[in-house]
Design an enzyme around this catalytic site. Structure first.
Site, PDB file in Angstrom:
ATOM      1  CB  ALA A  95      34.204 140.638  12.550  1.00  0.00           C
ATOM      2  N   GLY A 136      28.787 140.738  12.701  1.00  0.00           N
ATOM      3  CA  GLY A 136      29.412 140.401  14.269  1.00  0.00           C
ATOM      4  C   GLY A 136      28.486 141.326  15.297  1.00  0.00           C
ATOM      5  CD  GLU A 164      27.786 136.691  13.873  1.00  0.00           C
ATOM      6  OE1 GLU A 164      28.756 137.450  13.333  1.00  0.00           O
ATOM      7  OE2 GLU A 164      27.846 135.635  13.302  1.00  0.00           O
ATOM      8  CD  GLU A 187      28.048 138.076   8.425  1.00  0.00           C
ATOM      9  OE1 GLU A 187      27.112 138.157   7.793  1.00  0.00           O
ATOM     10  OE2 GLU A 187      28.432 138.373   9.787  1.00  0.00           O
TER      11      GLU A 187
HETATM   12  N1  CAA Z   1      35.323 146.610   9.970  1.00  0.00           N
HETATM   13  C1  CAA Z   1      36.467 147.681   9.859  1.00  0.00           C
HETATM   14  N2  CAA Z   1      36.190 148.944   9.594  1.00  0.00           N
HETATM   15  C2  CAA Z   1      34.999 149.348   9.582  1.00  0.00           C
HETATM   16  C3  CAA Z   1      33.714 148.285   9.559  1.00  0.00           C
HETATM   17  C4  CAA Z   1      34.079 147.011   9.771  1.00  0.00           C
HETATM   18  N3  CAA Z   1      32.975 145.868   9.878  1.00  0.00           N
HETATM   19  N4  CAA Z   1      32.310 149.015   9.410  1.00  0.00           N
HETATM   20  C5  CAA Z   1      32.763 150.219   9.382  1.00  0.00           C
HETATM   21  N5  CAA Z   1      34.082 150.421   9.170  1.00  0.00           N
HETATM   22  C6  CAA Z   1      35.017 151.511   8.988  1.00  0.00           C
HETATM   23  C7  CAA Z   1      35.088 151.983   7.522  1.00  0.00           C
HETATM   24  O1  CAA Z   1      35.963 151.593   6.814  1.00  0.00           O
HETATM   25  C8  CAA Z   1      35.464 153.464   8.017  1.00  0.00           C
HETATM   26  O2  CAA Z   1      36.577 153.832   8.035  1.00  0.00           O
HETATM   27  P1  CAA Z   1      37.541 155.063   7.449  1.00  0.00           P
HETATM   28  O3  CAA Z   1      36.872 156.321   7.888  1.00  0.00           O
HETATM   29  O4  CAA Z   1      38.757 154.808   7.809  1.00  0.00           O
HETATM   30  O5  CAA Z   1      37.339 154.721   5.907  1.00  0.00           O
HETATM   31  C9  CAA Z   1      34.577 154.109   9.027  1.00  0.00           C
HETATM   32  O6  CAA Z   1      34.442 152.691   9.887  1.00  0.00           O
HETATM   33  C10 CAA Z   1      33.104 154.674   8.931  1.00  0.00           C
HETATM   34  O7  CAA Z   1      32.433 153.710   7.986  1.00  0.00           O
HETATM   35  P2  CAA Z   1      31.734 154.005   6.639  1.00  0.00           P
HETATM   36  O8  CAA Z   1      32.423 155.237   6.041  1.00  0.00           O
HETATM   37  O9  CAA Z   1      31.490 153.143   5.621  1.00  0.00           O
HETATM   38  O10 CAA Z   1      30.434 154.695   7.156  1.00  0.00           O
HETATM   39  P3  CAA Z   1      28.805 154.574   6.422  1.00  0.00           P
HETATM   40  O11 CAA Z   1      28.001 155.633   7.446  1.00  0.00           O
HETATM   41  O12 CAA Z   1      28.916 155.258   4.993  1.00  0.00           O
HETATM   42  O13 CAA Z   1      28.400 153.015   6.323  1.00  0.00           O
HETATM   43  C11 CAA Z   1      27.910 151.117   7.194  1.00  0.00           C
HETATM   44  C12 CAA Z   1      28.184 152.439   7.372  1.00  0.00           C
HETATM   45  C13 CAA Z   1      26.813 150.762   6.093  1.00  0.00           C
HETATM   46  C14 CAA Z   1      27.716 150.182   8.539  1.00  0.00           C
HETATM   47  C15 CAA Z   1      29.267 150.681   6.297  1.00  0.00           C
HETATM   48  O14 CAA Z   1      30.378 150.995   7.303  1.00  0.00           O
HETATM   49  C16 CAA Z   1      29.306 149.035   6.393  1.00  0.00           C
HETATM   50  O15 CAA Z   1      28.618 148.241   5.292  1.00  0.00           O
HETATM   51  N6  CAA Z   1      30.416 148.358   7.047  1.00  0.00           N
HETATM   52  C17 CAA Z   1      30.486 147.145   7.066  1.00  0.00           C
HETATM   53  C18 CAA Z   1      29.199 146.112   7.541  1.00  0.00           C
HETATM   54  C19 CAA Z   1      29.980 144.694   7.176  1.00  0.00           C
HETATM   55  O16 CAA Z   1      29.888 144.049   6.329  1.00  0.00           O
HETATM   56  N7  CAA Z   1      29.901 144.024   8.504  1.00  0.00           N
HETATM   57  C20 CAA Z   1      30.160 142.660   8.546  1.00  0.00           C
HETATM   58  C21 CAA Z   1      31.680 142.383   8.732  1.00  0.00           C
HETATM   59  S1  CAA Z   1      31.964 140.631   8.520  1.00  0.00           S
HETATM   60  C22 CAA Z   1      31.537 139.891  10.123  1.00  0.00           C
HETATM   61  O17 CAA Z   1      31.054 140.603  10.990  1.00  0.00           O
HETATM   62  C23 CAA Z   1      32.009 138.366  10.102  1.00  0.00           C
HETATM   63  C24 CAA Z   1      31.587 137.461  11.335  1.00  0.00           C
HETATM   64  O18 CAA Z   1      30.354 137.144  11.184  1.00  0.00           O
HETATM   65  C25 CAA Z   1      32.317 137.326  12.525  1.00  0.00           C
END
Ligand code: CAA
Length: 258
Positions: A64, A109, A112, A132
């Site tokens: 998400a 998400g 999921e 999360e």
């Molecule tokens: N939401 C919003 N933006 C996201 C995102 C997310 N879940 N995941 C990645 N992005 C964005 C980053 O902020 C980044 O944006 P900018 O270029 O503007 O800085 C862009 O996508 C590229 O991401 P990274 O630079 O971080 O890429 P990476 O290859 O270094 O890392 C990754 C990849 C390990 C997937 C890392 O992006 C990451 O950890 N993302 C978040 C994963 C996460 O925690 N997901 C769970 C979200 S909570 C949820 O989903 C709740 C639910 O159950 C409903």
């Protein structure tokens, strides 16, 4: 016509591609609305007999949208989670097989979303997890319920409480995915599965999906009764006459979804 997803139908297969690569296909309200719209269309389109869902770029879906969730309060968060559950439940209950072709990150998400599909085929590059708790929240699009149902209660708890990210091989080992393939073979393998199921009687496939899903949490006696009732719809279809007739006449059946 969509801004965050692409959709096309080729040879009875619907292809849904989440296409927001700048945010690694993160799910915000717009993406969720578009997914809800496309799966509503799919449910009403008789020409679609199987669906493949994948992501554009290096992610399937990285979760998400964290920037969005950071900016909203608990009431708005609850509304977003209800929307997310609506999409996951729609995908799970749509009367066609849905295959997640997991090309890369399937986190939060995204994991999921993959779990709401009927099948998960993963690229060797795919990564899975529910990170999360590291963000101060819990999974909110069904992860606390679907993950333990797929991989067992303790393994589900471990992944959710630790937030550990696992690779495709580990996802296969614990039963989170059914198949792992080299990245270049991902779509071909998903198509092979989609075409196999699409060649079967659609009413029977739909009835099988529904009764397996609906009976899963039930006791055996109630679930058996459900199966007997579910048997009636395909048994009274023209495609049953066609399927059995084709067998007896030693030819391939031609199913018409009737
Ligand atoms: N939401 C919003 N933006 C996201 C995102 C997310 N879940 N995941 C990645 N992005 C964005 C980053 O902020 C980044 O944006 P900018 O270029 O503007 O800085 C862009 O996508 C590229 O991401 P990274 O630079 O971080 O890429 P990476 O290859 O270094 O890392 C990754 C990849 C390990 C997937 C890392 O992006 C990451 O950890 N993302 C978040 C994963 C996460 O925690 N997901 C769970 C979200 S909570 C949820 O989903 C709740 C639910 O159950 C409903």
């Amino acid at each position: 016509m969509y801004e965050n997803i692409r959709y096309e139908v080729k040879e009875n297969i619907g292809y849904v591609t989440i296409d927001r690569p700048k945010a690694l296909n993160a799910l915000n309200n717009e993406v969720l609305d578009e997914l809800h719209d496309v799966f509503t269309k799919i449910s009403e389109d008789d020409s679609v007999r199987a669906v493949i869902m994948t992501g554009e770029g290096k992610a399937f879906v990285a979760g998400a949208d964290i920037a969005l969730m950071h900016s909203i309060d608990a009431v708005q968060g609850r509304v977003m989670m209800i929307k997310g559950h609506g999409v996951m439940n729609l995908i799970e209950s749509v009367e066609k097989p849905v295959i997640a072709a997991v090309n890369g990150f399937a986190l939060g998400g995204g994991c999921e979303l993959a779990m709401a599909c009927d099948f998960r085929i993963a690229s060797e590059k795919a990564k899975f997890g529910q990170p999360e708790t590291g963000l101060g929240i819990i999974p909110g699009f069904g992860g606390t319920q679907r993950l333990p149902r797929l991989v067992g209660k303790a393994m589900g708890k471990k992944l959710i409480m630790t937030g550990e990210i696992i690779d495709a091989a580990e996802a296969l080992r614990i039963g989170l995915v059914e198949q792992v393939v080299p990245p270049e073979e991902l779509m071909a393998e998903a198509e092979k599965l989609a075409k196999t199921i699409a060649s079967k009687a659609p009413i029977a496939v739909a009835a099988a999906k529904a009764v397996i899903n609906n009976g899963f949490g039930m006791d055996m006696k109630t679930a058996s009764a459900l199966e007997i009732e579910a048997f009636t719809a395909p048994f009274s279809s023209q495609d049953k006459t066609e399927g059995m007739g084709a067998f007896l006449e030693k030819r391939e059946p031609v199913f018409q979804n009737k």
